[in-house]
Write an enzyme that holds these catalytic residues in place. Structure first.
Site, short mmCIF file in Angstrom:
data_model
loop_
_atom_site.label_atom_id
_atom_site.label_comp_id
_atom_site.label_asym_id
_atom_site.label_seq_id
_atom_site.Cartn_x
_atom_site.Cartn_y
_atom_site.Cartn_z
N LYS A 11 -6.90 3.18 -3.52
CA LYS A 11 -7.33 3.20 -2.12
C LYS A 11 -7.59 4.64 -1.70
O LYS A 11 -6.84 5.54 -2.07
CB LYS A 11 -6.24 2.56 -1.26
CG LYS A 11 -6.48 2.56 0.24
CD LYS A 11 -5.33 1.85 0.95
CE LYS A 11 -5.41 1.98 2.45
NZ LYS A 11 -4.27 1.32 3.15
N ASP A 59 0.87 -1.18 0.00
CA ASP A 59 0.00 0.00 0.00
C ASP A 59 0.90 1.23 0.00
O ASP A 59 1.54 1.55 1.01
CB ASP A 59 -0.89 0.02 1.23
CG ASP A 59 -1.98 -1.06 1.21
OD1 ASP A 59 -1.76 -2.11 0.58
OD2 ASP A 59 -3.04 -0.84 1.82
N LYS A 69 -10.22 0.10 -2.61
CA LYS A 69 -10.16 -0.10 -1.16
C LYS A 69 -10.46 1.20 -0.44
O LYS A 69 -9.61 2.07 -0.33
CB LYS A 69 -8.78 -0.62 -0.75
CG LYS A 69 -8.64 -0.82 0.77
CD LYS A 69 -7.25 -1.32 1.15
CE LYS A 69 -7.07 -1.37 2.66
NZ LYS A 69 -5.73 -1.85 3.06
#
Length: 319
Positions: A219, A156, A255
């Site tokens: 995300k 991430d 996400k």
């Protein structure tokens, strides 16, 4: 400049991407009607689902959770305990599905990998000077490589919001592409930190930029900035992945992370996914819920539906 050569019909496929062409493409995307987006998100969020569908939605949401601990006081013991919970969220009920992944800092990846070996739960690691992203590209690449070498299945990363907001889109594009290359076989989730992007138009542009640069997921947030995963922002990102697949044939996951704390919140997100992107995204492979406190509420609601009573607050471990 970056050469992009793919077998898809991407708007910039088989073209030389320059700062000028990238800027023209991103600013050529349709603008977002702020009032309309917020009204549509609110309308979708107001939909109710029947009891049987709610039970299925709770299990689906559990299976999408990235169980996360990103605190300075994290310890190997805390990570091992969290990994045990990820595999068996309710020790008293083996029918509860395991979560999708455990997300930790790079220096704790090896602990998580050992604890989750053979379980099917993936190990995710934040990297690239999370959460600020304020470091050199060389440091960010090294940060990523260390996490991958320790066994992380997913990375991430955070984008350079300062570069994006000042219009240096090519810098952000090249940074994502470099981190993607450093990931090897690990999947790359690109954190936009939407709470700092100011406008919905910027959210749409950042989503497309990240996907074009190689993101496997986009995300919303680090979870350290408010607002985080609001429904309108998530809806705009879902529209982006839907339209990106229509243009290129490639699927990219989404996400939302930060502020998703209750079963009601999670179900609102699942309705949004179904109505905006479609049920192809209703799987942990393509949709994740970044959360630390959500899982316990899902477990309590699940037990209420199964037994007719809520568990006490000390029935489940605190995350």
């Amino acid at each position: 400049m970056v050469n992009v050569s793919t077998t898809t019909t991407s708007p910039l496929a088989d073209a030389e991407i320059t700062d000028t062409s990238l800027r023209a493409f991103l600013h050529g995307l349709p603008g977002v009607d702020q009032v309309g987006a917020e009204q549509r998100a609110a309308t979708l969020a107001s939909r109710s689902i029947k009891t049987s569908a709610k039970a299925q939605a709770i299990d689906l949401a559990i299976s999408m959770v990235d169980l996360t601990t990103l605190e300075g006081a994290d310890t190997p013991g805390k990570v091992r305990a969290m990994c045990a919970k990820a595999v068996r969220p309710d020790p008293a009920d083996p029918s509860v599905p395991k979560v999708a992944a455990v997300c930790v800092y790079p220096d704790l990846v090896a602990q998580a990998v050992r604890a989750l070996k053979g379980t099917g739960v993936r190990v995710a690691s934040v990297a690239t000077a999370f959460p600020s992203g304020r470091s050199s590209l060389d440091v960010k690449v090294q940060d990523t490589k260390l996490a991958v070498e320790a066994g992380a299945d997913e990375i991430d990363m955070v984008i350079d919001r300062g570069a994006f907001l000042s219009g240096r889109y090519m810098r952000v594009f090249e940074e994502i592409a470099r981190i993607k290359a450093a990931c090897g076989d690990a999947h790359l989730k690109v954190i936009l930190e939407t709470g700092e992007l100011v406008t919905y138009d910027n959210v749409r542009r950042a989503s497309w930029l990240a996907m074009m640069a190689g993101a496997d997921f986009i995300k919303t947030s680090t979870g350290k900035i408010s607002p985080a995963a609001t429904l309108p922002v998530t809806m705009i990102m879902l529209e982006a992945v839907r339209d990106f697949r229509a243009a290129t044939g490639e699927m990219v996951g989404v996400k939302p992370a930060g502020g998703i704390r209750t079963t009601k919140d999670a179900i609102k997100h699942l309705v949004l996914v179904n109505e905006v992107a479609g049920d192809d995204w209703l799987t942990p492979e393509w949709y994740r819920l970044g959360a630390s406190s959500l899982l316990n509420d899902l477990l309590m609601q699940r037990q209420k539906m199964t037994t007719g009573r809520y568990a006490g607050p000390d029935h489940f471990t605190l995350d």
